[in-house]
Write a protein that holds these residues in place. Structure first.
Motif, PDB file in Angstrom:
ATOM      1  N   SER A 188      -1.203  11.681   1.448  1.00  0.00           N
ATOM      2  CA  SER A 188      -1.973  10.962   2.430  1.00  0.00           C
ATOM      3  C   SER A 188      -1.805   9.478   2.119  1.00  0.00           C
ATOM      4  O   SER A 188      -1.715   8.603   3.046  1.00  0.00           O
ATOM      5  CB  SER A 188      -3.284  11.426   2.690  1.00  0.00           C
ATOM      6  OG  SER A 188      -3.294  12.826   3.366  1.00  0.00           O
ATOM      7  N   LEU A 189      -2.161   9.231   0.870  1.00  0.00           N
ATOM      8  CA  LEU A 189      -2.105   7.682   0.525  1.00  0.00           C
ATOM      9  C   LEU A 189      -0.854   6.984   0.858  1.00  0.00           C
ATOM     10  O   LEU A 189      -0.646   6.012   1.171  1.00  0.00           O
ATOM     11  CB  LEU A 189      -2.571   7.695  -1.071  1.00  0.00           C
ATOM     12  CG  LEU A 189      -3.898   8.036  -1.314  1.00  0.00           C
ATOM     13  CD1 LEU A 189      -3.992   7.778  -2.766  1.00  0.00           C
ATOM     14  CD2 LEU A 189      -4.899   7.092  -0.390  1.00  0.00           C
ATOM     15  N   ILE A 190       0.305   7.783   0.644  1.00  0.00           N
ATOM     16  CA  ILE A 190       1.651   7.211   0.895  1.00  0.00           C
ATOM     17  C   ILE A 190       1.480   6.862   2.485  1.00  0.00           C
ATOM     18  O   ILE A 190       2.153   5.763   2.599  1.00  0.00           O
ATOM     19  CB  ILE A 190       2.888   8.265   0.633  1.00  0.00           C
ATOM     20  CG1 ILE A 190       2.890   8.528  -0.989  1.00  0.00           C
ATOM     21  CG2 ILE A 190       3.938   7.793   1.181  1.00  0.00           C
ATOM     22  CD1 ILE A 190       3.568   9.402  -1.451  1.00  0.00           C
ATOM     23  N   LYS A 191       1.189   7.648   3.217  1.00  0.00           N
ATOM     24  CA  LYS A 191       1.326   7.442   4.600  1.00  0.00           C
ATOM     25  C   LYS A 191       0.316   6.505   5.066  1.00  0.00           C
ATOM     26  O   LYS A 191       0.473   5.437   6.030  1.00  0.00           O
ATOM     27  CB  LYS A 191       1.034   8.859   5.419  1.00  0.00           C
ATOM     28  CG  LYS A 191       2.241   9.692   5.261  1.00  0.00           C
ATOM     29  CD  LYS A 191       1.875  11.182   6.057  1.00  0.00           C
ATOM     30  CE  LYS A 191       2.756  12.168   5.957  1.00  0.00           C
ATOM     31  NZ  LYS A 191       2.639  13.244   6.381  1.00  0.00           N
ATOM     32  N   ILE A 192      -0.882   6.264   4.477  1.00  0.00           N
ATOM     33  CA  ILE A 192      -1.875   5.490   4.813  1.00  0.00           C
ATOM     34  C   ILE A 192      -1.425   4.138   4.568  1.00  0.00           C
ATOM     35  O   ILE A 192      -1.543   2.893   5.406  1.00  0.00           O
ATOM     36  CB  ILE A 192      -3.058   5.774   3.946  1.00  0.00           C
ATOM     37  CG1 ILE A 192      -4.028   6.827   4.865  1.00  0.00           C
ATOM     38  CG2 ILE A 192      -4.181   4.556   4.181  1.00  0.00           C
ATOM     39  CD1 ILE A 192      -5.177   7.446   4.026  1.00  0.00           C
ATOM     40  N   SER A 193      -0.903   3.951   3.296  1.00  0.00           N
ATOM     41  CA  SER A 193      -0.397   2.532   2.816  1.00  0.00           C
ATOM     42  C   SER A 193       0.836   2.100   3.948  1.00  0.00           C
ATOM     43  O   SER A 193       1.001   0.924   4.126  1.00  0.00           O
ATOM     44  CB  SER A 193       0.277   2.630   1.479  1.00  0.00           C
ATOM     45  OG  SER A 193       1.496   3.344   1.134  1.00  0.00           O
ATOM     46  N   ASN A 196       4.000  -5.708  -1.105  1.00  0.00           N
ATOM     47  CA  ASN A 196       4.113  -5.478  -2.519  1.00  0.00           C
ATOM     48  C   ASN A 196       3.018  -4.130  -2.728  1.00  0.00           C
ATOM     49  O   ASN A 196       3.261  -3.325  -3.638  1.00  0.00           O
ATOM     50  CB  ASN A 196       3.801  -6.459  -3.519  1.00  0.00           C
ATOM     51  CG  ASN A 196       4.830  -7.544  -3.361  1.00  0.00           C
ATOM     52  OD1 ASN A 196       6.070  -7.205  -3.211  1.00  0.00           O
ATOM     53  ND2 ASN A 196       4.630  -8.734  -3.761  1.00  0.00           N
ATOM     54  N   PHE A 197       1.916  -4.262  -2.093  1.00  0.00           N
ATOM     55  CA  PHE A 197       0.963  -3.250  -2.120  1.00  0.00           C
ATOM     56  C   PHE A 197       1.536  -1.936  -1.857  1.00  0.00           C
ATOM     57  O   PHE A 197       1.163  -0.633  -2.434  1.00  0.00           O
ATOM     58  CB  PHE A 197      -0.394  -3.417  -1.391  1.00  0.00           C
ATOM     59  CG  PHE A 197      -1.640  -4.294  -2.048  1.00  0.00           C
ATOM     60  CD1 PHE A 197      -1.939  -3.704  -3.129  1.00  0.00           C
ATOM     61  CD2 PHE A 197      -1.818  -5.384  -1.684  1.00  0.00           C
ATOM     62  CE1 PHE A 197      -3.134  -4.140  -3.874  1.00  0.00           C
ATOM     63  CE2 PHE A 197      -2.846  -5.928  -2.236  1.00  0.00           C
ATOM     64  CZ  PHE A 197      -3.289  -5.352  -3.496  1.00  0.00           C
ATOM     65  N   LEU A 211      -7.825  -1.970  -1.965  1.00  0.00           N
ATOM     66  CA  LEU A 211      -7.459  -3.378  -2.098  1.00  0.00           C
ATOM     67  C   LEU A 211      -6.558  -3.887  -1.152  1.00  0.00           C
ATOM     68  O   LEU A 211      -6.509  -4.806  -0.296  1.00  0.00           O
ATOM     69  CB  LEU A 211      -6.841  -3.766  -3.538  1.00  0.00           C
ATOM     70  CG  LEU A 211      -7.731  -4.076  -4.685  1.00  0.00           C
ATOM     71  CD1 LEU A 211      -7.050  -4.004  -6.104  1.00  0.00           C
ATOM     72  CD2 LEU A 211      -8.809  -4.949  -4.496  1.00  0.00           C
ATOM     73  N   MET A 212      -5.505  -3.032  -0.751  1.00  0.00           N
ATOM     74  CA  MET A 212      -4.650  -3.164   0.144  1.00  0.00           C
ATOM     75  C   MET A 212      -5.395  -3.136   1.691  1.00  0.00           C
ATOM     76  O   MET A 212      -5.082  -4.060   2.557  1.00  0.00           O
ATOM     77  CB  MET A 212      -3.671  -2.078   0.313  1.00  0.00           C
ATOM     78  CG  MET A 212      -2.658  -2.118   1.021  1.00  0.00           C
ATOM     79  SD  MET A 212      -1.401  -0.968   1.421  1.00  0.00           S
ATOM     80  CE  MET A 212      -0.101  -1.353   2.393  1.00  0.00           C
ATOM     81  N   TRP A 213      -6.154  -2.446   1.896  1.00  0.00           N
ATOM     82  CA  TRP A 213      -6.871  -2.207   3.054  1.00  0.00           C
ATOM     83  C   TRP A 213      -7.652  -3.610   3.440  1.00  0.00           C
ATOM     84  O   TRP A 213      -7.584  -4.044   4.404  1.00  0.00           O
ATOM     85  CB  TRP A 213      -7.808  -0.895   2.938  1.00  0.00           C
ATOM     86  CG  TRP A 213      -8.229  -0.184   4.108  1.00  0.00           C
ATOM     87  CD1 TRP A 213      -8.398  -0.859   5.542  1.00  0.00           C
ATOM     88  CD2 TRP A 213      -8.133   1.130   4.411  1.00  0.00           C
ATOM     89  NE1 TRP A 213      -8.627   0.297   6.347  1.00  0.00           N
ATOM     90  CE2 TRP A 213      -8.456   1.158   5.832  1.00  0.00           C
ATOM     91  CE3 TRP A 213      -7.901   2.176   3.647  1.00  0.00           C
ATOM     92  CZ2 TRP A 213      -8.831   2.720   6.245  1.00  0.00           C
ATOM     93  CZ3 TRP A 213      -8.125   3.384   3.884  1.00  0.00           C
ATOM     94  CH2 TRP A 213      -8.396   3.691   5.463  1.00  0.00           C
ATOM     95  N   LYS A 214      -8.377  -4.183   2.192  1.00  0.00           N
ATOM     96  CA  LYS A 214      -9.314  -5.184   2.379  1.00  0.00           C
ATOM     97  C   LYS A 214      -8.158  -6.355   3.098  1.00  0.00           C
ATOM     98  O   LYS A 214      -8.719  -7.275   3.800  1.00  0.00           O
ATOM     99  CB  LYS A 214      -9.922  -5.578   1.123  1.00  0.00           C
ATOM    100  CG  LYS A 214     -11.220  -4.489   0.858  1.00  0.00           C
ATOM    101  CD  LYS A 214     -11.786  -4.889  -0.336  1.00  0.00           C
ATOM    102  CE  LYS A 214     -12.921  -3.952  -0.540  1.00  0.00           C
ATOM    103  NZ  LYS A 214     -13.572  -3.996  -1.990  1.00  0.00           N
TER     104      LYS A 214
END
Length: 234
Positions: free
Chosen positions: A96-101, A68-69, A32-35
């Motif tokens: 990885s998700l922490i770094k990607i976000s 916020n995401f 959702l954040m990516w989009k």
């Protein structure tokens, strides 16, 4: 003993099912954040090329949603690690998700900076021919392609396209390296536009940094899927 073992198996399967749901929740939040970030970058391109102040204002308003995401993903990942003590691919995914976000949030920051350049009218009536010679639209297109390809790679957990995505950053760097001579010649012929051109250079620098963060995202996808570290590998 047989009953005890059976109960243990049931508890283990329930835990696995619960963990899978948590992992899916993590992935869904990042998607959702990516989009949203893709939408922000697409709008930044349109606003920049059309000097659309209203659209630029919308980007600025949405920046808090991107922030916020990141906070939500960080919190979910930290709780997942603390409560589940994951190992192997599950642990790599959470890290990885922490770094990607974080990289997505930085891209969001850069789109916000581009939007503020437009709303604050840092440069009025930039020559469209100059914008074309600088390759700004092409940079936007390449960056959007990287962001979209990265999303597909993340969703499908396929890393075959990683080299293709990373190679696109070389194209962005090449365009960025060429803008110095173009802007320098323009300033020589239009000294009254010096401040404007320097601010435009800073905007183009933001685009170049978006390419770097796209690379960081790809590196994290390869890390959690293939357990390979591309960082600083050259």
């Amino acid at each position: 003993i047989a009953t005890y073992n059976k109960n243990l198996k049931i508890l283990y399967l329930k835990k696995m099912k619960h963990t899978e749901k948590e992992i899916q929740l993590l992935k869904d939040e990042v998607k959702l954040m990516w989009k949203l970030v893709i939408s922000q970058l697409e709008n930044a391109k349109k606003a920049m090329l059309n000097n659309d102040i209203a659209l630029a204002s919308k980007i600025i308003q949405n920046e808090n949603d991107v922030n916020n995401f990141e906070l939500k993903v960080d919190n979910l990942c930290e709780n997942f690690i603390a409560l589940n003590n994951p190992v192997a691919i599950d642990l790599r995914l959470a890290l990885s998700l922490i770094k990607i976000s974080s990289s997505l949030e930085r891209i969001g920051d850069f789109t916000d900076g581009i939007a503020r350049f437009i709303t604050e009218q840092e440069c009025e009536n930039i020559d469209h021919d100059l914008v074309e010679r600088l390759g700004i639209e092409k940079m936007f297109d390449i960056l959007l392609g990287m962001l979209l390809d990265g999303f597909v790679a993340f969703e499908s957990e396929q890393t075959k396209v990683s080299e293709k995505i990373i190679s696109k950053d070389d194209q962005v760097d090449e365009i960025y390296n060429n803008v110095f001579e173009t802007l320098s010649n323009h300033i020589k012929n239009n000294p009254d536009q010096t401040i404007c051109m320097l601010k435009l250079l800073l905007l183009i620098r933001k685009l170049e940094r978006i390419g770097d963060h796209n690379n960081n995202i790809v590196e994290e996808i390869v890390f959690f899927v293939d357990a390979r570290v591309l960082k600083h590998s050259g």
